[in-house]
Design a protein around this motif. Structure first.
Motif, mmCIF file in Angstrom:
data_model
loop_
_atom_site.group_PDB
_atom_site.id
_atom_site.type_symbol
_atom_site.label_atom_id
_atom_site.label_comp_id
_atom_site.label_asym_id
_atom_site.label_seq_id
_atom_site.Cartn_x
_atom_site.Cartn_y
_atom_site.Cartn_z
ATOM 1 N N SER A 2 0.820 -1.213 0.000
ATOM 2 C CA SER A 2 0.000 0.000 0.000
ATOM 3 C C SER A 2 0.856 1.264 0.000
ATOM 4 C CB SER A 2 -0.938 0.000 1.216
ATOM 5 O OG SER A 2 -1.660 1.203 1.309
ATOM 6 N N TYR A 3 1.965 1.235 0.741
ATOM 7 C CA TYR A 3 2.853 2.396 0.800
ATOM 8 C C TYR A 3 3.420 2.720 -0.583
ATOM 9 C CZ TYR A 3 6.883 5.253 2.263
ATOM 10 O OH TYR A 3 7.823 6.253 2.411
ATOM 11 N N ALA A 4 3.927 1.705 -1.250
ATOM 12 C CA ALA A 4 4.519 1.914 -2.579
ATOM 13 C C ALA A 4 3.479 2.418 -3.573
ATOM 14 C CB ALA A 4 5.145 0.609 -3.078
ATOM 15 N N ARG A 5 2.281 1.873 -3.526
ATOM 16 C CA ARG A 5 1.237 2.312 -4.456
ATOM 17 C C ARG A 5 0.806 3.754 -4.168
ATOM 18 N NH1 ARG A 5 -1.916 0.255 -8.329
ATOM 19 N NH2 ARG A 5 -0.928 -1.776 -8.036
ATOM 20 N N THR A 6 0.792 4.128 -2.903
ATOM 21 C CA THR A 6 0.450 5.503 -2.555
ATOM 22 C C THR A 6 1.447 6.472 -3.166
ATOM 23 O OG1 THR A 6 -0.613 4.826 -0.480
ATOM 24 C CG2 THR A 6 0.121 7.107 -0.637
ATOM 25 N N LEU A 7 2.734 6.160 -3.050
ATOM 26 C CA LEU A 7 3.754 7.033 -3.637
ATOM 27 C C LEU A 7 3.640 7.066 -5.154
ATOM 28 C CD1 LEU A 7 6.907 6.232 -1.462
ATOM 29 C CD2 LEU A 7 5.226 8.058 -1.193
ATOM 30 N N GLU A 8 3.308 5.930 -5.765
ATOM 31 C CA GLU A 8 3.082 5.912 -7.216
ATOM 32 C C GLU A 8 1.926 6.834 -7.587
ATOM 33 O OE1 GLU A 8 4.326 1.699 -9.248
ATOM 34 O OE2 GLU A 8 2.468 1.709 -8.079
ATOM 35 N N ALA A 9 0.844 6.750 -6.825
ATOM 36 C CA ALA A 9 -0.338 7.556 -7.121
ATOM 37 C C ALA A 9 -0.036 9.043 -7.024
ATOM 38 C CB ALA A 9 -1.475 7.185 -6.174
ATOM 39 N N ILE A 10 0.777 9.418 -6.045
ATOM 40 C CA ILE A 10 1.170 10.826 -5.919
ATOM 41 C C ILE A 10 1.927 11.264 -7.164
ATOM 42 C CG2 ILE A 10 2.619 12.427 -4.616
ATOM 43 C CD1 ILE A 10 1.950 10.732 -2.107
ATOM 44 N N GLY A 11 2.831 10.426 -7.623
ATOM 45 C CA GLY A 11 3.575 10.750 -8.837
ATOM 46 C C GLY A 11 2.684 10.847 -10.057
ATOM 47 N N TRP A 12 1.727 9.938 -10.190
ATOM 48 C CA TRP A 12 0.814 9.983 -11.334
ATOM 49 C C TRP A 12 -0.053 11.237 -11.301
ATOM 50 C CZ3 TRP A 12 -0.788 4.289 -10.052
ATOM 51 C CH2 TRP A 12 0.221 3.434 -10.495
ATOM 52 N N ALA A 13 -0.472 11.647 -10.099
ATOM 53 C CA ALA A 13 -1.265 12.871 -9.987
ATOM 54 C C ALA A 13 -0.440 14.078 -10.421
ATOM 55 C CB ALA A 13 -1.754 13.040 -8.552
ATOM 56 N N HIS A 14 0.815 14.109 -10.033
ATOM 57 C CA HIS A 14 1.680 15.216 -10.458
ATOM 58 C C HIS A 14 1.842 15.232 -11.980
ATOM 59 C CE1 HIS A 14 2.334 16.327 -6.418
ATOM 60 N NE2 HIS A 14 3.351 15.501 -6.132
#
Length: 380
Positions: A133-145
């Motif tokens: 979940s932690y890794a996916r959260t960081l991915e999602a932040i990057g995709w939003a940017h």
């Protein structure tokens, strides 16, 4: 002071309780499957119409996991067409893809809010009950940017991550976010009383948040820590006496990103500028206070918010009990009504996690000069 008797500043709609995470603190005790009595698409659109008509500044779609609803993109688009600014809080599961985030942006989402409860995977993934979940959260932040979608991070403070706060705060500074929303545990749903930090530990975090807020590139707000406002007033009044600063608000020296979703005025509390609509249409003072004022299948949101005896009583600070009822900060703070209910069964009882002892010989309200400087950035 605005008592929010006519309309809330924030409305949150729990679009579903379905979620594939198993978070240890989940207020909704989220389930694997969608409830058969969830509001339909048409009912959701009608709710959005009411939010638009009431001109509620902030509307949040939460869950469970909103992405478990196949119509979520259409609901976001419908809200955007009605000029309702939408924030959405998805869960970090395989449904939260780069494509989904891009589609949310295209449909008109104003802000993406994701949860991060630890500075590293071990803490966060234990919190969320799912590895990765932690890794996916960081991915999602990057995709939003990548698509230019502003990001808010939600963190819930409990006994499990209290020790990690400093490292987590440092982590936030590198994530290019617009807001860090710090939730303080209310032991409801799956939240355990044993995970609640002490009143003294609340004060320790208040000091850290206050210092961080003065020099942060992102905004910071608290949720279910209404007595942080009291702490801010105390600290800034002390600073005035010491002639350290001229204003009573923390000084921001770094520019902050804006995304058009405003900050709440001072004094918000459960039912007082805040309303929560459940997946089945029940209208609660907040998601952490499970007392219903009515159901939007039978009444309008405006009618429930304005006329429900429950809501009216919670907006009346003179009905507060214990030291909250005697406190000179009761209008600007009022304590967590949800936490009071969770620990005592009475939503008007005193805040269980506040160390402050009221100066009952003082006037009910602090001087207007102190209030006036807290202003529109006050935490909720």
């Amino acid at each position: 002071m605005n008592h929010f008797s006519d309309r809330p500043f924030i409305a949150i709609w729990e679009v579903t309780q379905a979620c594939d995470l198993v978070c240890v603190h989940c207020r909704a005790s989220a389930q694997t499957w969608r409830h058969p009595l969830e509001l339909s698409t048409a009912e959701g659109q009608r709710l959005i119409d009411e939010v638009a008509e009431m001109q509620i500044p902030v509307f949040v779609l939460t869950g469970g996991d909103p992405l478990r609803r196949p119509d979520i993109f259409d609901l976001v688009e419908y809200a955007a067409a009605r000029h309702v600014r939408i924030s959405l809080t998805p869960s970090a599961t395989p449904l939260l893809t780069r494509e989904a985030i891009g589609q949310l942006k295209v449909r008109g989402l104003a802000r993406l809010a994701v949860s991060l409860d630890g500075s590293h995977a071990a803490i966060h993934d234990e919190f969320r009950g799912v590895a990765g979940s932690y890794a996916r959260t960081l991915e999602a932040i990057g995709w939003a940017h990548e698509v230019g979608l502003p990001v808010q991070i939600n963190t819930t403070i409990t006994r499990r991550n209290f020790h990690d706060f400093d490292a987590l705060a440092e982590r936030m500074s590198a994530l290019d976010i617009v807001l860090w929303s710090i939730f303080f545990l209310v032991p409801t749903g799956r939240g355990r009383l044993s995970d609640l930090i002490t009143a003294e530990e609340f004060e320790q975090l208040f000091e850290k948040i206050y210092r961080l807020a003065s020099n942060s590139p992102f905004d910071i707000k608290t949720t279910e820590a209404q007595h942080y406002r009291r702490y801010v007033l105390q600290q800034t009044a002390l600073a005035r006496r010491r002639r350290e600063v001229r204003s009573a608000a923390p000084l921001t020296t770094l520019p902050r990103r804006e995304d058009g979703i405003g900050r709440a005025p001072r004094g918000l509390n459960d039912a007082k500028g805040f309303v929560f609509i459940s997946h089945t249409g029940e209208v609660f003072p907040s998601g952490f206070l499970p007392l219903s004022g009515g159901n939007i299948r039978r009444q309008t949101l405006a009618e429930i918010y304005r006329t429900s005896p429950l809501f009216i009583s919670l907006r009346d600070a003179s009905q507060l009990k214990g030291k909250c009822g005697e406190c000179e900060f009761r209008e600007v703070c009022g304590g967590s009504r949800a936490r009071a209910f969770a620990l005592t069964g009475d939503p008007l009882a005193e805040e269980p996690c506040c160390v402050y002892q009221p100066k009952t010989q003082h006037p009910t309200n602090p001087s207007r000069s102190v209030y006036a400087d807290v202003g529109a950035g006050a935490e909720i």
